[in-house]
Motif scaffolding. Structure first.
Motif, PDB file in Angstrom:
ATOM      1  N   ASN A   2       0.615  -1.068  -0.156  1.00 54.61           N
ATOM      2  CA  ASN A   2       0.219   0.118   0.119  1.00 54.61           C
ATOM      3  C   ASN A   2       0.895   1.465  -0.183  1.00 54.61           C
ATOM      4  O   ASN A   2       0.832   2.730  -0.816  1.00 54.61           O
ATOM      5  CB  ASN A   2      -0.946  -0.133   0.841  1.00 54.61           C
ATOM      6  CG  ASN A   2      -2.064   1.138   0.782  1.00 54.61           C
ATOM      7  OD1 ASN A   2      -2.516   1.441  -0.218  1.00 54.61           O
ATOM      8  ND2 ASN A   2      -2.365   1.526   2.033  1.00 54.61           N
ATOM      9  N   SER A   3       1.484   1.388   0.927  1.00 54.49           N
ATOM     10  CA  SER A   3       2.732   2.613   0.852  1.00 54.49           C
ATOM     11  C   SER A   3       3.661   2.392  -0.685  1.00 54.49           C
ATOM     12  O   SER A   3       3.707   4.106  -1.090  1.00 54.49           O
ATOM     13  CB  SER A   3       3.509   1.803   2.063  1.00 54.49           C
ATOM     14  OG  SER A   3       4.453   3.113   2.007  1.00 54.49           O
TER      15      SER A   3
ATOM     16  N   GLU B  63       1.107   3.690  -3.168  1.00 53.69           N
ATOM     17  CA  GLU B  63       1.552   5.802  -3.040  1.00 53.69           C
ATOM     18  C   GLU B  63       2.435   5.803  -3.808  1.00 53.69           C
ATOM     19  O   GLU B  63       1.926   7.675  -3.779  1.00 53.69           O
ATOM     20  CB  GLU B  63       0.423   5.638  -1.577  1.00 53.69           C
ATOM     21  CG  GLU B  63      -0.761   5.125  -1.485  1.00 53.69           C
ATOM     22  CD  GLU B  63      -0.621   5.570   0.352  1.00 53.69           C
ATOM     23  OE1 GLU B  63       0.053   6.172   0.937  1.00 53.69           O
ATOM     24  OE2 GLU B  63      -1.781   4.723   0.741  1.00 53.69           O
TER      25      GLU B  63
END
Length: 188
Positions: free
Chosen positions: A178-179, A182
């Motif tokens: 997820n990091s 982004e």
């Protein structure tokens, strides 16, 4: 850190017997050592570069006629003694120089210059480390690998697991992904 497994029938009468010691055994020149006292306690000492002695005895007596793991550690500020992987005593040594005395004499295992201080039993798996092991590392060695040595990982982002069950798992992977998703790394 200095560590060894020891087994003996009875403690020495009036003296402390050396298990592992570095330096000449004259009461003023040894660099460090682990030993057994006449009270059946594990003891660890270091001597700093100004010949100031720091030492600590365990809070518990050692059992006779069975194998016991004893260890001593110095991290530059604390002197610690361990019995079977458990911290059994600690002394603040911050008033010292922080560096060990450098005596060029040999390392002795189970023996001493003064034969009355020789260890009256068996010594096995004696180890000398060039750094201070953590409490968890001593626990692991002192329990023959049955203890838990917690490892920290930069990938262990999800940290809500109970103590003793922490692991890098799919939750950590999901948080990393997820990091990364982004982040805009290309094109700029």
């Amino acid at each position: 850190t200095v560590a060894a497994w020891v087994k003996y029938s009875e403690a020495p009468d009036d003296y402390t017997s050396r298990v592992v010691a570095k330096g000449y055994d004259n009461g003023d020149s040894e660099n460090y050592g682990i030993q057994v006292t006449s009270s059946d306690e594990a003891s660890f000492f270091i001597r700093d570069s100004n010949h100031v002695n720091f030492g600590i005895d365990s809070d518990e007596t050692l059992p006779n006629d069975e194998w016991v793991h004893i260890a001593g550690s110095y991290n530059g500020s604390d002197v610690k003694v361990y019995v079977n992987g458990d911290l059994a005593g600690t002394e603040d040594a911050t008033s010292g120089t922080g560096s060990l005395l450098q005596d060029p004499n040999a390392l002795a295992i189970g023996d001493a210059v003064d034969v009355e201080r020789a260890f009256p039993g068996a010594v096995d798996d004696a180890r000398v480390y060039g750094y201070a092991l953590t409490d968890a590392e001593v626990a692991y060695i002192g329990t023959e690998g049955t203890g838990v040595v917690p490892l920290t990982s930069i990938a262990n982002i999800y940290d809500s697991e109970p103590v003793g069950q922490k692991a890098v798992n799919f939750r950590d992977y999901a948080l990393l992904m997820n990091s990364w998703l982004e982040e805009i790394l290309w094109p700029e």
